[in-house]
Design an enzyme around this catalytic site. Structure first.
Site, short mmCIF file in Angstrom:
data_model
loop_
_atom_site.label_atom_id
_atom_site.label_comp_id
_atom_site.label_asym_id
_atom_site.label_seq_id
_atom_site.Cartn_x
_atom_site.Cartn_y
_atom_site.Cartn_z
N LYS A 259 0.92 -1.07 0.04
CA LYS A 259 0.07 0.07 0.05
C LYS A 259 1.06 1.21 0.05
O LYS A 259 1.66 1.33 0.86
CB LYS A 259 -0.79 0.02 1.28
CG LYS A 259 -2.39 0.50 0.90
CD LYS A 259 -2.86 0.16 2.32
CE LYS A 259 -4.36 1.10 2.21
NZ LYS A 259 -5.23 0.69 3.51
O1 G3P Z 1 -8.01 1.52 5.28
C1 G3P Z 1 -8.22 3.05 5.08
C2 G3P Z 1 -9.75 3.42 5.30
O2 G3P Z 1 -10.68 2.65 5.03
C3 G3P Z 1 -9.81 4.43 6.60
O3 G3P Z 1 -11.16 4.58 6.74
O4 G3P Z 1 -12.92 5.48 8.39
O5 G3P Z 1 -10.53 6.03 8.84
O6 G3P Z 1 -11.92 7.16 7.00
P1 G3P Z 1 -11.51 5.69 7.87
#
Ligand code: G3P
Length: 216
Positions: free
Chosen positions: A83
């Site tokens: 990633k």
């Molecule tokens: O893995 C990255 C992403 O899914 C993060 O989500 O909820 O922290 O915006 P969030």
């Protein structure tokens, strides 16, 4: 559409894998930090639990450091996907890895222009963050629809991986938009099962059966 779990917690991964619907895992530095374990050991364990793609993010911000960390992560298991953030350094590293057949997931995607660039660099996946766009008053799913259209126009093989999923409707909308993957936090995966009419219906079936067979 494939379903990944967005977590670094092995108990959540084990439980979701037992349901027979889990295709892969995505992690990020924030999720890994919550677990308080060595990064490498954690990714090793996750890769043993799930045969599908497991995204592990580099921490370096320069191309040289990203390449070094990416190679170390890729050596952990065959199913590791590197990633990388969508920056010039991340995209440069992506192109280098693409030449060598190393799978990549280009993360923190907030625009169709960024998605176009990473497809040109040979990314395996692009991760549009729908929840974080919704948070700032933009329509996260509109970004997913645009990326799906652009990739379709030019037959880019990069897969659209919908991230920052905040509720079950995001998963449904991702599927309607033709996304390849949605990565979903454990709590939302659980919510996907539920409908009140399923619970009521099941209760009624069992009550009817018990009433009819009472005393037999
Ligand atoms: O893995 C990255 C992403 O899914 C993060 O989500 O909820 O922290 O915006 P969030």
């Amino acid at each position: 559409m494939r379903l990944f779990i967005d977590t670094a917690n092995v108990n959540e991964i084990r439980e979701a894998a037992s349901w027979g619907v889990l295709d892969g895992v995505t992690t990020n530095p924030s999720l890994v930090a919550r677990e308080g374990r060595s990064y490498r050991a954690l990714i090793e364990e996750i890769c043993r639990l799930v045969p599908g793609p497991v995204s592990a993010e580099v921490l370096a911000t320069d191309a040289e450091g990203m390449e070094r960390e990416g190679r170390e992560l890729a050596a952990i298991a065959e199913n590791v996907v590197i990633k990388l953030p969508i920056t010039p350094e991340g995209v440069k590293t992506c192109a280098r890895f693409a030449d060598e057949g190393i799978a990549t997931n280009l993360t923190l995607c907030f625009s169709t222009a960024q998605a176009l660039l990473v497809a040109k660099a040979g990314a395996s996946y692009v991760s549009p963050f729908v929840g974080r766009l919704d948070d700032v008053g933009q329509d996260g799913m509109e970004l997913v629809r645009e990326i799906v259209q652009v990739y379709g126009n030019y037959e880019f093989p990069t897969q659209v991986l919908v991230a920052s999923v905040r509720h079950p409707q995001h998963v449904v909308q991702a599927a309607l938009a033709g996304a390849d993957v949605a990565t979903v936090p454990f709590k939302i995966l659980q919510q996907l099962f539920h409908h009140p009419l399923t619970d009521i219906g099941l209760e009624r079936f069992l009550a009817d059966y018990r009433a009819a067979t009472a005393g037999h």
